[in-house]
Design a protein around this motif. Sequence first.
Motif, short mmCIF file in Angstrom:
data_model
loop_
_atom_site.label_atom_id
_atom_site.label_comp_id
_atom_site.label_asym_id
_atom_site.label_seq_id
_atom_site.Cartn_x
_atom_site.Cartn_y
_atom_site.Cartn_z
N GLU A 1 45.43 95.60 -37.80
CA GLU A 1 45.98 95.20 -39.09
C GLU A 1 46.95 94.04 -38.93
O GLU A 1 47.56 93.85 -37.87
CB GLU A 1 46.73 96.36 -39.76
N SER A 2 47.11 93.29 -40.01
CA SER A 2 48.11 92.23 -40.07
C SER A 2 48.43 91.94 -41.53
O SER A 2 47.74 92.44 -42.43
CB SER A 2 47.60 90.96 -39.37
N LEU B 1 47.04 92.38 -46.97
CA LEU B 1 46.86 92.94 -45.63
C LEU B 1 45.42 92.72 -45.18
O LEU B 1 44.49 92.76 -45.98
CB LEU B 1 47.18 94.43 -45.62
N SER B 2 45.28 92.51 -43.87
CA SER B 2 43.95 92.35 -43.28
C SER B 2 43.74 93.40 -42.20
O SER B 2 44.68 93.79 -41.51
CB SER B 2 43.81 90.95 -42.65
N CYS B 3 42.50 93.80 -42.04
CA CYS B 3 42.11 94.74 -40.99
C CYS B 3 40.83 94.21 -40.36
O CYS B 3 39.78 94.18 -41.01
CB CYS B 3 41.89 96.13 -41.56
N CYS C 1 45.07 100.96 -41.28
CA CYS C 1 43.65 100.86 -41.55
C CYS C 1 42.95 101.95 -40.74
O CYS C 1 43.28 102.16 -39.56
CB CYS C 1 43.16 99.48 -41.11
N ALA C 2 42.02 102.65 -41.37
CA ALA C 2 41.29 103.72 -40.68
C ALA C 2 39.81 103.61 -40.99
O ALA C 2 39.42 103.14 -42.06
CB ALA C 2 41.81 105.08 -41.16
N ALA C 3 38.98 104.02 -40.03
CA ALA C 3 37.54 103.88 -40.22
C ALA C 3 36.79 105.01 -39.55
O ALA C 3 37.26 105.64 -38.60
CB ALA C 3 37.07 102.54 -39.65
N ASP C 4 35.60 105.26 -40.06
CA ASP C 4 34.69 106.21 -39.45
C ASP C 4 33.27 105.87 -39.90
O ASP C 4 33.08 105.14 -40.89
CB ASP C 4 35.04 107.64 -39.85
N GLY D 1 44.17 101.82 -36.78
CA GLY D 1 44.89 100.69 -36.24
C GLY D 1 46.33 101.06 -35.94
O GLY D 1 46.74 102.20 -36.16
N GLN D 2 47.08 100.08 -35.48
CA GLN D 2 48.47 100.34 -35.08
C GLN D 2 49.43 100.29 -36.25
O GLN D 2 50.58 100.71 -36.12
CB GLN D 2 48.90 99.33 -34.01
N GLY D 3 48.98 99.76 -37.38
CA GLY D 3 49.81 99.71 -38.57
C GLY D 3 50.53 98.39 -38.75
O GLY D 3 50.76 97.64 -37.79
#
Length: 133
Positions: free
Chosen positions: A6-7, A20-22, A100-103, A124-126
């Motif tokens: 993330e950023s 925000l971007s992921c 950001c989270a994904a599956d 992500g790390q946040g």
Amino acid sequence: QVHLVESGGGSVQAGGSLRLSCVASEYRNEYAFDNLYVAWFRQAPGKEREGVAAIYTFKDDTFVGNSVNGRFTISQDSAKNTLYLQMNSLKPEDTGMYYCAADSLVPQFTTGGWGRASEYQHWGQGTQVTVSS
């Protein structure tokens, strides 16, 4: 497996905007950008992690939480393997760490599953968002 970074976080005054971007990368096994369930969560100190918005990249189905509906928008850019969270009309209560989270599969995604943190394996790390009044 998928790697998320993330950023875009920062400090803004109430009423301001941030995007925000992921970036999703390093796909393995069943993971591919065009078939991902991705969500943005946020967590403020002392509070539970809250689902903010989510997208199923294959169908471009999007969901937004009630507390940010009409102000936040989630989108994707498949050419850049990137998910975005556009945040407008920010309020002090939007302050928190955004993840950001994904599956590859989220059960009941369209009926509330999108907002359950336990359904996502990869995080992500946040990135920190701070909104001042």
